[in-house]
Structure formats: structure tokens, C-alpha cells
Design a protein around this motif. Sequence first.
Motif, short mmCIF file in Angstrom:
data_model
loop_
_atom_site.label_atom_id
_atom_site.label_comp_id
_atom_site.label_asym_id
_atom_site.label_seq_id
_atom_site.Cartn_x
_atom_site.Cartn_y
_atom_site.Cartn_z
N GLU A 137 -14.73 11.96 -1.76
CA GLU A 137 -13.87 12.71 -1.36
C GLU A 137 -12.74 12.44 -2.18
OE1 GLU A 137 -13.34 13.19 2.69
OE2 GLU A 137 -15.05 14.30 2.95
N ASP A 138 -12.11 11.30 -2.28
CA ASP A 138 -10.92 11.00 -3.11
C ASP A 138 -10.98 9.62 -3.42
OD1 ASP A 138 -8.05 10.83 -3.88
OD2 ASP A 138 -7.51 12.27 -2.28
N VAL A 167 -7.57 7.38 -3.74
CA VAL A 167 -7.11 7.21 -2.43
C VAL A 167 -8.08 5.91 -1.81
CG1 VAL A 167 -6.70 7.70 0.08
CG2 VAL A 167 -5.75 9.14 -1.97
N ARG A 197 -3.75 13.33 2.07
CA ARG A 197 -5.07 12.88 1.22
C ARG A 197 -5.81 12.30 2.06
NH1 ARG A 197 -3.50 11.69 -4.75
NH2 ARG A 197 -5.62 11.10 -5.14
N ARG A 220 -3.57 5.23 8.59
CA ARG A 220 -4.52 4.63 7.83
C ARG A 220 -4.06 3.42 6.98
NH1 ARG A 220 -7.22 8.51 3.42
NH2 ARG A 220 -5.24 8.33 2.69
N ILE A 239 -11.03 -0.31 -1.53
CA ILE A 239 -12.49 -0.16 -2.07
C ILE A 239 -12.82 -0.16 -3.60
CG2 ILE A 239 -14.47 1.85 -1.94
CD1 ILE A 239 -12.99 2.84 0.58
N PRO A 252 -0.23 8.34 0.36
CA PRO A 252 0.14 9.30 -0.93
C PRO A 252 0.74 10.58 -0.55
CG PRO A 252 -2.40 9.04 -0.44
CD PRO A 252 -1.45 8.22 0.43
N ILE A 311 -19.75 4.50 4.48
CA ILE A 311 -18.70 5.31 4.77
C ILE A 311 -17.59 4.95 3.53
CG2 ILE A 311 -16.56 5.73 6.38
CD1 ILE A 311 -18.10 4.28 8.33
N LEU A 314 -6.93 2.80 -3.24
CA LEU A 314 -5.72 2.24 -2.39
C LEU A 314 -6.17 1.70 -0.95
CD1 LEU A 314 -3.39 5.07 -2.50
CD2 LEU A 314 -3.05 2.91 -3.50
N MET A 315 -7.24 1.83 -0.39
CA MET A 315 -7.72 1.36 0.56
C MET A 315 -8.48 0.00 0.15
SD MET A 315 -7.36 3.71 3.15
CE MET A 315 -5.95 4.40 1.95
N ARG A 325 -18.62 7.64 1.17
CA ARG A 325 -18.45 9.13 1.26
C ARG A 325 -16.64 9.20 1.12
NH1 ARG A 325 -19.82 9.05 6.97
NH2 ARG A 325 -18.67 10.82 7.15
N ALA A 326 -16.10 8.32 1.44
CA ALA A 326 -14.58 8.28 1.06
C ALA A 326 -14.30 8.23 -0.14
CB ALA A 326 -13.79 7.16 1.70
N PRO A 351 -17.56 19.94 0.63
CA PRO A 351 -16.30 20.06 0.71
C PRO A 351 -15.32 19.58 -0.16
CG PRO A 351 -17.11 18.28 2.36
CD PRO A 351 -18.31 19.00 1.39
N PHE A 353 -9.44 11.60 4.22
CA PHE A 353 -10.67 11.94 4.03
C PHE A 353 -11.25 12.86 4.80
CE2 PHE A 353 -10.39 7.26 2.60
CZ PHE A 353 -10.15 7.57 1.50
N PRO A 354 -11.26 14.19 4.67
CA PRO A 354 -11.39 15.33 5.57
C PRO A 354 -12.68 15.27 6.32
CG PRO A 354 -11.31 16.13 3.48
CD PRO A 354 -10.75 14.75 3.36
N THR A 355 -13.71 14.94 5.51
CA THR A 355 -15.08 14.91 6.40
C THR A 355 -15.53 13.74 7.13
OG1 THR A 355 -16.26 14.47 4.34
CG2 THR A 355 -15.77 16.75 4.60
N LEU A 356 -14.56 12.77 7.03
CA LEU A 356 -14.70 11.58 7.63
C LEU A 356 -14.03 11.87 9.17
CD1 LEU A 356 -15.74 10.32 5.21
CD2 LEU A 356 -14.33 8.26 5.51
N THR A 373 0.89 -1.15 0.12
CA THR A 373 -0.03 0.10 0.10
C THR A 373 0.73 1.23 0.08
OG1 THR A 373 -2.09 1.02 0.95
CG2 THR A 373 -0.31 0.30 2.44
N LEU A 374 0.31 2.39 -0.37
CA LEU A 374 1.00 3.60 -0.35
C LEU A 374 0.28 4.64 0.51
CD1 LEU A 374 2.43 5.57 -2.11
CD2 LEU A 374 0.49 5.77 -3.64
N MET A 414 -11.57 2.73 7.14
CA MET A 414 -11.36 2.58 5.65
C MET A 414 -10.08 1.92 5.38
SD MET A 414 -14.15 3.25 3.91
CE MET A 414 -15.01 2.64 5.42
N GLY A 415 -9.09 2.42 6.15
CA GLY A 415 -7.65 1.70 5.97
C GLY A 415 -7.59 0.49 5.90
#
Lengths: 249, 297
Positions: free
Chosen positions: B173-174, B177, A100, A161, B183, A96, B166, B180-181, B169-170, B290, A102-105, A93-94, A113-114
Motif C-alpha cells: 500500500e505504501d 511509510v 498515509r 502508529r 519494515i 508523514p 501484514i 518508516l515502520m 500488505r502494508a 485499492p 494503510f487503508p485496507t489494513l 520516526t515520522l 505495523m507501527g
Amino acid sequence: MRPIRQEEIQVASALLTATSLKVRYGAVEAVRGIDFEIRAGEIVAFLGANGAGKSSTLNALVGLVALASGKVVFDGHEITNGKPETLVSAGLTLSPEGRRIFPTLSVADNLRMGAYSVVSKQKVAEAWERVFELFPILYERRNQLSGTLSGGQQQMLAVGRALMSGPRLLLLDEPSLGLAPKIVEQIFELIVRLREHEVTMAIVEQNVAMCLEVADRGYVMASGRIVFQGNASELKSTTFLQDAYLGGN
Amino acid sequence: MDFFVQQTLNAIALGGTYALLALGLAVVFSIMKLINFAHGELMTSAGYVLMYCGLHGVPFALSVALAILTSTVLAVLMERVAFRSVRNASGATMLITSFAVATVLQVLFQNLISSRSQPVLLPNFLSESVTVAGFVIGNNKIVAIVATVVMLGFLDWFMKYQKHGIAMRAAAEDFAVARLMGIRANTVIAGAFALSGLLAGVAAVLWVSQRASVDPLMGFTPVLKAFIAAILGGLGSLRGAVAGGFMLGFIEIYLAAFLPPDMQEFRDPIGLGIVVLLLLLRPNGLIPSPGLGAVKA
């Protein structure tokens, strides 16, 4: 029985081997055919000026950018142009560039999520424990929106993460970027501690001095090519490094 | 006072339907940056299922379930057949694709069913009303309000506490990334379409229960309104879509109720004028997303 030669042992213990990687963005060739390997337990640094192709290399390893040509073998399996969503469960995994998160989480949801790809409930529980042990601050802030964290905390969250997936090879892209010197020190201390947790790491860094304190080996890149490789002490003494940053070749 | 309370209930009922539709548009947009104009045809498909079920005497509860299931499945199919191949194309390409999908479905409805409006048999209780604290309230309004509250509650729970919610939502947002998780892009996008189809199905049941008819273009107007609501709320923002939907419902109903009779023919331009004014004051919408590059005011 013939004697085993030194280089065969090295090949056998390589966790990741990349052969003649090329990355192209339209007409621009960002990575122009490079070879390298990362062995289990190592910290490998990728150094060089902006635009040398370091980030492109890491992104290509995890499938975020397509390889124009070349071959990547991870843990004995070819993963050339693999999809990012499948590589994470293989143990690659990276974290980044630019964090990066997830700001609203919330912080906890970012970490959750990780561990998205981890099926075993027990492994997820262990990952929570490990990350909260490494980063007590993330435990304190677990219910906070992650966008409200400080830069250093966000970087810790980004690394945390990535660790939630239980990687065997963690790629860190500019972990110290934009952080205050004191925080940078903390991040590098963390990298050393991660090695004790048996995480192999490849680090792209602008902060060469700090990076060479923790790295075992490194590759110096310039204009999409590897211009020098060696162990940390060799890198400290080579003029290739200065040349690479000053734009010489 | 009586009249005001009645109209407020009407506004909540209509605004709720707009909110569900706008939410469906926003879920897909937030992840894929696609404005799906074929969303209306999802509604229409659910409307025709209600019509056929009514003709064959299927119990209403079952026909509602079938209608919602149809629009959900159709939404997933739409993604698989039409939108997956243009996923990484420009916004304009995806927009045109959604118009094409909408047109194809409209023509199919016209040629395979009927180009004219068809009546939908509804259970009597929907057209009846109850008296609560001296106010006469139509059952269909109560159903609409309750259904909206349940759906919004469900969606909030799903997006906040469920792993897949979730993850959506992730991904919004990106996306890179999120991948990468681990998803999966296909899973999360198909999930977003399924949710949007579900919301369109519920909205269709509510819409049809107010009008008792369905025609090939039934979905066009409400989805256009929902699009306005989504922009008013802040495109791509889920809470914004809900806020925008209710705001638009209130604007429309109050204008229809309280504008002087000789100005009623200017109702729509005045309503849209208010929307434009609100957007001038809040260019990113009521509750901006956002994740999107914000417009500098």
C-alpha cells in the motif's frame, strides 16, 4: 577547571543536531543549507509557506529523501542519510504529511505495523496500552478497516502508529491538515499530552497560531533557508513570520 | 448433467492452477510494480526437478518438496541477482529485465538439459480415478483442487494474521511509510519473491501432473494465462488474482466443452473476447487493487 559556557550545555542536551542540510530534487534546491537542533523534551515548530522546504527537511532526517550534503546527529550518533527502516529502532520516526495510514489494513494491524521494529514483547504491550489510553476511539474501532475512519480518526491513527515504536523524537508533518477546527484543537491537545509522556517533537504546520500555542521554539523557513529562529513568544511578535508566508524575504 | 459436473471440476482444477500463478505474479507486482515474466521459468525449473527425481527413483512426495524448494530458491536468487539493481527503475526497465531473465533461463534449459519435451515419471495413482457419488473424477484433478484450496488457505492466513504477511500488505500500500515502520525493503521484497516461487512450484507440480512432460517453454503459456487472469482480476490485487484465475479457468473449460464443434477453432479468440468484455465493464478488474491509481471508467 574552566567554567562551562551556556552554549556547551545546549549542545550537550541536543537530541538531534542538523548541520548545513541540503536537499535537491534534480536541479531544484529545496533545502539550501540549514542548521538547527532539537533538544530533549522540546516541541519545536517549523513554520513557513508551502514549498519553503519544511517537509523536505523532515523527510531528509528520516532518510526518505537523500541529503545532497550536510550532517545529522541523533542521540550522539551520526545518522546522515540513514535508511528509514533502521532509524525507527534508534528512536526517530515520522508521522508523514497526509497521514498515509494503510487503508485496507485494520486499525489494529496499522498499529501493529507501527511496532514492527520493537523486539521486546513487554514494550509492545506497553505501547498498545499507551496508544489505546491516548486514543480510546482507536480501541473502539480496532477491527475496522482504517480507510473507513474519519479524517480526524485517521490522523490519530497515524500519530498512534508512530507512537507504537516508542520514539524519543517524533516528527509530525502537518498533523492538522484538512481537519475541522474542532478536531485540530484535539490534535494539539494531544501533542501537549505527548510531551508529558516524554516524547520530544518537531512539528511542521500551516496552522501557525495553534502551533505556537504548544511549541517551545521554532524556525521560520522561506525558500529553503531558515530566516528566523526563536522561542514561541519571539516568533509571535516577529514580522519574519508574516513575511515568510507572504513570500517576502 | 454428468458432463457438466465433470467439466466444472476440470474448470476448478485448471482455474486453481491459474489462480496460484496469478497470485504469484500479483504478490510481486503489488509490492514492486514489476510484472515478472520469468515467473514461467520458475515453473519450468520445478518441472525439471520432478523429471530428474523421477529418473532417479526419488519418492514422489520428496520430489514434490524438492521441486517447490527449487522454484522458491530460484525466485529469491532472481530477485537478488537481476531485479534488485533495477528496483527503482521504471516499469518498462523492470519488464525488459524480466524478459531477459526468462530468455536466459530458457536458453540454459535448452542447452543444459534438452530443447525437446522430456517425459516425467509420475506415480500411477495420479492417472487413476475414483468414483464419487456416481461421478468419475481423475485423482490428478482432486489433487489439484485440494492443493489449490490448501495454498489459498495458507496464503490468506499468512497475509491476515502473520506479522510478515501484514507487513507485505502494508508495503504494497505504501512502501515508503512501511519502511518508516522499520519494515526492511530487502526483506519484504525477498519474501514476496519467495512466496511467488512457492506458488509457481506448486502450480508446476499440478501442471506437470496433468501432462507428464516438461520442455524449456513449459511455463510460458500458463504464465501468460495467469497474467491475463491477474489483469482480469485487477492487477496487484491478491483476491482479484484468485478470482481472475478461476474465471479464466471456467471460461476456457466451458468453451472447450460447450462450444459447437465447428466453432472450436475460435475458442481462444472467443475466450479472450469475453475477457475484454469483462474488462470493458470493469476496467479495474473484478476486485480492483485499492493501492493503485484507478482507471477512470
